[in-house]
Structure formats: C-alpha cells, structure tokens
Design an enzyme around this catalytic site. Sequence first.
Site, PDB file in Angstrom:
ATOM      1  N   PRO A   2     -24.246 -50.486  69.768  1.00  0.00           N
ATOM      2  CA  PRO A   2     -22.935 -51.129  69.734  1.00  0.00           C
ATOM      3  C   PRO A   2     -22.793 -52.123  68.587  1.00  0.00           C
ATOM      4  O   PRO A   2     -23.622 -53.012  68.418  1.00  0.00           O
ATOM      5  CB  PRO A   2     -22.879 -51.851  71.086  1.00  0.00           C
ATOM      6  CG  PRO A   2     -23.903 -51.180  71.933  1.00  0.00           C
ATOM      7  CD  PRO A   2     -24.982 -50.762  71.003  1.00  0.00           C
ATOM      8  N   GLU A   3     -21.767 -51.944  67.788  1.00  0.00           N
ATOM      9  CA  GLU A   3     -21.424 -52.897  66.735  1.00  0.00           C
ATOM     10  C   GLU A   3     -19.943 -53.211  66.874  1.00  0.00           C
ATOM     11  O   GLU A   3     -19.303 -52.799  67.839  1.00  0.00           O
ATOM     12  CB  GLU A   3     -21.794 -52.323  65.364  1.00  0.00           C
ATOM     13  CG  GLU A   3     -23.275 -51.933  65.286  1.00  0.00           C
ATOM     14  CD  GLU A   3     -23.820 -51.779  63.879  1.00  0.00           C
ATOM     15  OE1 GLU A   3     -23.191 -52.267  62.931  1.00  0.00           O
ATOM     16  OE2 GLU A   3     -24.895 -51.174  63.737  1.00  0.00           O
ATOM     17  N   LYS A  51     -18.513 -58.819  68.370  1.00  0.00           N
ATOM     18  CA  LYS A  51     -19.197 -57.969  69.345  1.00  0.00           C
ATOM     19  C   LYS A  51     -18.953 -58.426  70.786  1.00  0.00           C
ATOM     20  O   LYS A  51     -19.606 -57.948  71.707  1.00  0.00           O
ATOM     21  CB  LYS A  51     -20.698 -57.958  69.053  1.00  0.00           C
ATOM     22  CG  LYS A  51     -21.070 -57.413  67.683  1.00  0.00           C
ATOM     23  CD  LYS A  51     -22.572 -57.409  67.508  1.00  0.00           C
ATOM     24  CE  LYS A  51     -22.971 -56.953  66.118  1.00  0.00           C
ATOM     25  NZ  LYS A  51     -24.445 -56.915  65.952  1.00  0.00           N
ATOM     26  N   ASN A 160     -27.014 -53.571  62.862  1.00  0.00           N
ATOM     27  CA  ASN A 160     -28.059 -53.076  61.973  1.00  0.00           C
ATOM     28  C   ASN A 160     -27.665 -51.811  61.211  1.00  0.00           C
ATOM     29  O   ASN A 160     -28.091 -51.610  60.078  1.00  0.00           O
ATOM     30  CB  ASN A 160     -29.349 -52.830  62.758  1.00  0.00           C
ATOM     31  CG  ASN A 160     -30.574 -52.996  61.896  1.00  0.00           C
ATOM     32  OD1 ASN A 160     -30.601 -53.838  61.005  1.00  0.00           O
ATOM     33  ND2 ASN A 160     -31.592 -52.187  62.138  1.00  0.00           N
ATOM     34  N   ARG A 241     -35.638 -56.228  63.106  1.00  0.00           N
ATOM     35  CA  ARG A 241     -34.739 -55.095  62.910  1.00  0.00           C
ATOM     36  C   ARG A 241     -35.369 -54.121  61.913  1.00  0.00           C
ATOM     37  O   ARG A 241     -35.893 -54.537  60.890  1.00  0.00           O
ATOM     38  CB  ARG A 241     -33.384 -55.558  62.356  1.00  0.00           C
ATOM     39  CG  ARG A 241     -32.677 -56.613  63.189  1.00  0.00           C
ATOM     40  CD  ARG A 241     -32.082 -56.061  64.455  1.00  0.00           C
ATOM     41  NE  ARG A 241     -31.254 -57.032  65.129  1.00  0.00           N
ATOM     42  CZ  ARG A 241     -29.931 -57.038  65.075  1.00  0.00           C
ATOM     43  NH1 ARG A 241     -29.281 -56.134  64.356  1.00  0.00           N
ATOM     44  NH2 ARG A 241     -29.244 -57.952  65.728  1.00  0.00           N
TER      45      ARG A 241
END
Length: 251
Positions: A2-3, A51, A160, A241
Amino acid sequence: MPEGDTVWHTAAVLREHLVGRTLTRCDVRVPRYATVDFTGQAVDEVISRGKHLFIRVGQASIHSHLKMDGSWRVGDRPVRVDHRARIVLEAGPVRAVGVDLGVLEILERDRDGDAVAHLGPDLLGEDWDATIAAANLAAQPDRPLAQALLDQRVLAGIGNVYCNELCFVSGHLPTAPVSAVADPRRLVARARDMLWLNRSRWNRCTTGDTRAGRQLWVYGRAGQGCRRCGAPINYDDSGERVTYWCPSCQR
C-alpha cells in the site's frame, strides 16, 4: 504494497459504498475501542491523506493506516470476516472489513487532522504544493535521496515502490545525496504524475506499459536486464527497505 495511490483508491471505493448510508453494524476489534458502536449513524465522508484514511461518522472519525499488509475489503455481503479483521462496518447489504490494519483508532472528528499534521504536501491531495514539497526535499542536501523520498514529512504518499522507481527515472542511486538532484521541483512533479496516473487502478505502472511483467522499471526486478541499457538490476536488502537500481543508468 500500500502506498498513497492505493489508499486514495481505497478511500474512493469506501466512499462509493458507504457515504450517505446508515450503519447497521459496527464491530471494532481493537480492545481499546471495543465498546465503540456507530450503529444507526450515517457515514458522512471518507477521505485520504497520504497513506492515512479517515471514515467520518457523526462526531467521530475512524482513522486507519494500512502499513505493510493492511487492506479494506468492501462490497455486498458476504465479504469474508476472519481473525485478521480489525473492524467490520455494515450498511444494509454493504460490508466493509478492515484487515490487518497497522493503525486503527477512533478520533474526535473535529481534531482528526492532528494525526496527519506532521505530513508534507499530499501528492494526491487538494492541497498539493510542488514548491513546498521541493523545498522540503532540498532542505537536507546531504541526506540519501531514498531516505528523503520515503519521509512522509517531506511529501506524503511515496512508499518503497515509487521511491525506487523515482530514483531510477531521475538517474540517481538511492544512496546519492539529495544535492545530486539538479531540479527537485521536477522530481516531485514526476512523483505527483506517477501517483496521479495510478490512483484509480490496483496494479500500478511507472513505465507506461501496462502489460504483465512490464509495468515497473527496477522494483522487484533484481538480476533482470534494465529496460533501458540491459545491465542486470542490482538490489540490496540489508537495510530497513530493499532497494533496486541499475548500475549503469543510475549514478
């Protein structure tokens, strides 16, 4: 993953199904809010901010953040409810289930903005301001570019996937300093374009080619040939990340 675009799309789907409807069931499965019950109240608004997602009901606001694995599942019943559900809302035949939500809390509606007051300009928000976002990005010139792009206080909505893709299209390594970016405003404009063009679909695309396996430049493509020069895509998963980059196109 999810972004900002996923959250924007999720809010749009929830808005379509819930706004203007009276809740016939409200089951909050977080101990702190287990006694909260909005049954009989109408859903007034569903909005996203970076977000973060807010469902406003009466004098309260249901605030959620998907984190890495969360989602909202919405549709006519039956939508599955299992042990991963953190909240179940029903309005007649419609059921919305918040699954594996990283954050779920009930806030006072007139103060729910406090939860996102720290965020930079929202890439998909009405208050988007490229000038402020560019200034925020350039404020710490020695900071690694990927770290700055992921900082929601700089600009809100990049995760990311978009971080790695933006580093590629800008021609810089994720570890390059922000000062290497000659035109920060152009970079944040590209970020806005990427999220804006993907806001209404679940399978994001940054290359312009929506065919399966061709949607992304570098993310998730370790060892595969760069779409521009053919060099094998490198990756590093030693940090918080994972990062991907082309050793030839990015400097």
